[in-house]
Design a protein around this motif. Structure first.
Motif, PDB file in Angstrom:
ATOM      1  N   MET A   1       0.837  -1.182   0.000  1.00 53.43           N
ATOM      2  CA  MET A   1       0.000   0.000   0.000  1.00 53.43           C
ATOM      3  C   MET A   1       0.889   1.256   0.000  1.00 53.43           C
ATOM      4  SD  MET A   1      -2.913   0.912   2.711  1.00 53.43           S
ATOM      5  CE  MET A   1      -3.591   2.507   2.783  1.00 53.43           C
ATOM      6  N   ALA A   2       0.606   2.147  -0.913  1.00 54.12           N
ATOM      7  CA  ALA A   2       1.403   3.366  -1.022  1.00 54.12           C
ATOM      8  C   ALA A   2       0.926   4.417  -0.022  1.00 54.12           C
ATOM      9  CB  ALA A   2       1.309   3.926  -2.435  1.00 54.12           C
ATOM     10  N   ARG A   3       1.886   5.156   0.515  1.00 54.52           N
ATOM     11  CA  ARG A   3       1.601   6.318   1.366  1.00 54.52           C
ATOM     12  C   ARG A   3       2.204   7.528   0.669  1.00 54.52           C
ATOM     13  NH1 ARG A   3       4.581   4.197   6.456  1.00 54.52           N
ATOM     14  NH2 ARG A   3       5.826   5.883   5.647  1.00 54.52           N
ATOM     15  N   TYR A   4       1.712   8.713   1.034  1.00 50.27           N
ATOM     16  CA  TYR A   4       2.214   9.937   0.426  1.00 50.27           C
ATOM     17  C   TYR A   4       2.712  10.871   1.515  1.00 50.27           C
ATOM     18  CZ  TYR A   4      -0.035   8.224  -3.756  1.00 50.27           C
ATOM     19  OH  TYR A   4      -0.383   7.453  -4.826  1.00 50.27           O
ATOM     20  N   LEU A   5       3.813  11.555   1.232  1.00 53.68           N
ATOM     21  CA  LEU A   5       4.335  12.538   2.174  1.00 53.68           C
ATOM     22  C   LEU A   5       3.433  13.774   2.151  1.00 53.68           C
ATOM     23  CD1 LEU A   5       8.192  12.315   1.566  1.00 53.68           C
ATOM     24  CD2 LEU A   5       6.793  11.115   3.245  1.00 53.68           C
ATOM     25  N   GLU A   6       3.464  14.515   3.244  1.00 48.05           N
ATOM     26  CA  GLU A   6       2.613  15.698   3.370  1.00 48.05           C
ATOM     27  C   GLU A   6       2.966  16.736   2.313  1.00 48.05           C
ATOM     28  OE1 GLU A   6       1.666  19.057   6.718  1.00 48.05           O
ATOM     29  OE2 GLU A   6       2.297  17.069   7.375  1.00 48.05           O
ATOM     30  N   GLU A   7       1.919  17.331   1.758  1.00 46.91           N
ATOM     31  CA  GLU A   7       2.072  18.361   0.729  1.00 46.91           C
ATOM     32  C   GLU A   7       0.944  19.363   0.915  1.00 46.91           C
ATOM     33  OE1 GLU A   7      -0.406  16.231  -2.838  1.00 46.91           O
ATOM     34  OE2 GLU A   7       1.637  15.560  -2.488  1.00 46.91           O
ATOM     35  N   CYS A  42      13.227   8.210  -6.435  1.00 43.06           N
ATOM     36  CA  CYS A  42      13.821   9.387  -5.786  1.00 43.06           C
ATOM     37  C   CYS A  42      15.319   9.294  -5.593  1.00 43.06           C
ATOM     38  CB  CYS A  42      13.178   9.619  -4.416  1.00 43.06           C
ATOM     39  SG  CYS A  42      11.559  10.376  -4.555  1.00 43.06           S
ATOM     40  N   GLY A  43      15.917   8.174  -5.842  1.00 42.80           N
ATOM     41  CA  GLY A  43      17.357   8.051  -5.662  1.00 42.80           C
ATOM     42  C   GLY A  43      18.105   8.938  -6.630  1.00 42.80           C
ATOM     43  N   PRO A  44      19.358   9.232  -6.324  1.00 48.51           N
ATOM     44  CA  PRO A  44      20.146  10.100  -7.198  1.00 48.51           C
ATOM     45  C   PRO A  44      20.254   9.567  -8.621  1.00 48.51           C
ATOM     46  CG  PRO A  44      21.473   9.291  -5.346  1.00 48.51           C
ATOM     47  CD  PRO A  44      20.077   8.796  -5.161  1.00 48.51           C
ATOM     48  N   THR A  71       5.175  13.081  -3.434  1.00 51.04           N
ATOM     49  CA  THR A  71       6.105  11.995  -3.121  1.00 51.04           C
ATOM     50  C   THR A  71       5.340  10.820  -2.552  1.00 51.04           C
ATOM     51  OG1 THR A  71       7.874  13.576  -2.675  1.00 51.04           O
ATOM     52  CG2 THR A  71       8.185  11.343  -1.835  1.00 51.04           C
ATOM     53  N   LYS A  72       5.526   9.674  -3.180  1.00 43.52           N
ATOM     54  CA  LYS A  72       4.854   8.433  -2.803  1.00 43.52           C
ATOM     55  C   LYS A  72       5.876   7.486  -2.191  1.00 43.52           C
ATOM     56  CE  LYS A  72       3.755   5.720  -6.266  1.00 43.52           C
ATOM     57  NZ  LYS A  72       3.057   5.062  -7.399  1.00 43.52           N
ATOM     58  N   LEU A  73       5.494   6.842  -1.100  1.00 44.92           N
ATOM     59  CA  LEU A  73       6.344   5.876  -0.422  1.00 44.92           C
ATOM     60  C   LEU A  73       5.741   4.502  -0.606  1.00 44.92           C
ATOM     61  CD1 LEU A  73       8.634   5.098   1.538  1.00 44.92           C
ATOM     62  CD2 LEU A  73       7.102   5.703   3.417  1.00 44.92           C
ATOM     63  N   GLU A  74       6.520   3.600  -1.190  1.00 40.31           N
ATOM     64  CA  GLU A  74       6.115   2.200  -1.357  1.00 40.31           C
ATOM     65  C   GLU A  74       7.200   1.347  -0.719  1.00 40.31           C
ATOM     66  OE1 GLU A  74       5.463   1.373  -5.490  1.00 40.31           O
ATOM     67  OE2 GLU A  74       3.606   2.526  -5.535  1.00 40.31           O
ATOM     68  N   GLY A  75       6.869   0.769   0.439  1.00 35.26           N
ATOM     69  CA  GLY A  75       7.884   0.035   1.189  1.00 35.26           C
ATOM     70  C   GLY A  75       8.953   1.004   1.639  1.00 35.26           C
ATOM     71  N   ARG A  76      10.202   0.739   1.234  1.00 30.41           N
ATOM     72  CA  ARG A  76      11.313   1.642   1.569  1.00 30.41           C
ATOM     73  C   ARG A  76      11.706   2.524   0.401  1.00 30.41           C
ATOM     74  NH1 ARG A  76      15.907  -1.690   4.547  1.00 30.41           N
ATOM     75  NH2 ARG A  76      16.888  -0.798   2.739  1.00 30.41           N
ATOM     76  N   ASN A  77      10.924   2.489  -0.653  1.00 27.85           N
ATOM     77  CA  ASN A  77      11.247   3.244  -1.862  1.00 27.85           C
ATOM     78  C   ASN A  77      10.355   4.473  -2.007  1.00 27.85           C
ATOM     79  OD1 ASN A  77      13.200   1.310  -2.813  1.00 27.85           O
ATOM     80  ND2 ASN A  77      11.464  -0.022  -3.219  1.00 27.85           N
TER      81      ASN A  77
END
Length: 106
Positions: A1-7, A42-44, A71-77
């Motif tokens: 399940m994807a989470r999103y950072l605050e915006e 999001c990695g370099p 920005t979406k967070l899926e697991g550690r990515n």
């Protein structure tokens, strides 16, 4: 399940914050990369390989807090995309003009 950072909500996106966020060469290059509207890693290696990880994190945070990116967070990515629809709703035509100008430079 994807989470999103605050915006910021669409109505909370401030023009001066957007201008400040895009007034940096590295962040302009991130916008060009994100212009396709897709989520990018999001990695370099995914956005700006020449930047140190902490520097890239700072630039991504500035863009997100100004309301330019999601920005979406899926697991550690983490994955980032341009909030094109939200920006078009708030400032019609602005993002297209910015991206067109950046395409001539980058």
């Amino acid at each position: 399940m994807a989470r999103y950072l605050e915006e910021p909500a669409v109505a909370g996106i401030r023009f001066d914050d957007v201008l400040n966020a895009i007034a940096d060469d590295a962040r302009m290059r991130v916008l060009v990369t994100l212009a396709d509207g897709e989520f990018h890693p999001c990695g370099p290696e995914g956005l700006l390989a020449a930047l140190h990880k902490s520097t890239l994190s700072h630039h991504k945070k500035v863009l997100r807090e100004a309301g330019l990116t999601r920005t979406k967070l899926e697991g550690r990515n983490y994955f980032v995309c341009l909030r094109r629809e939200d920006l078009d709703a708030r400032f019609p035509g602005f993002l297209d003009a910015v991206l067109a100008g950046l395409a001539e430079v980058y």
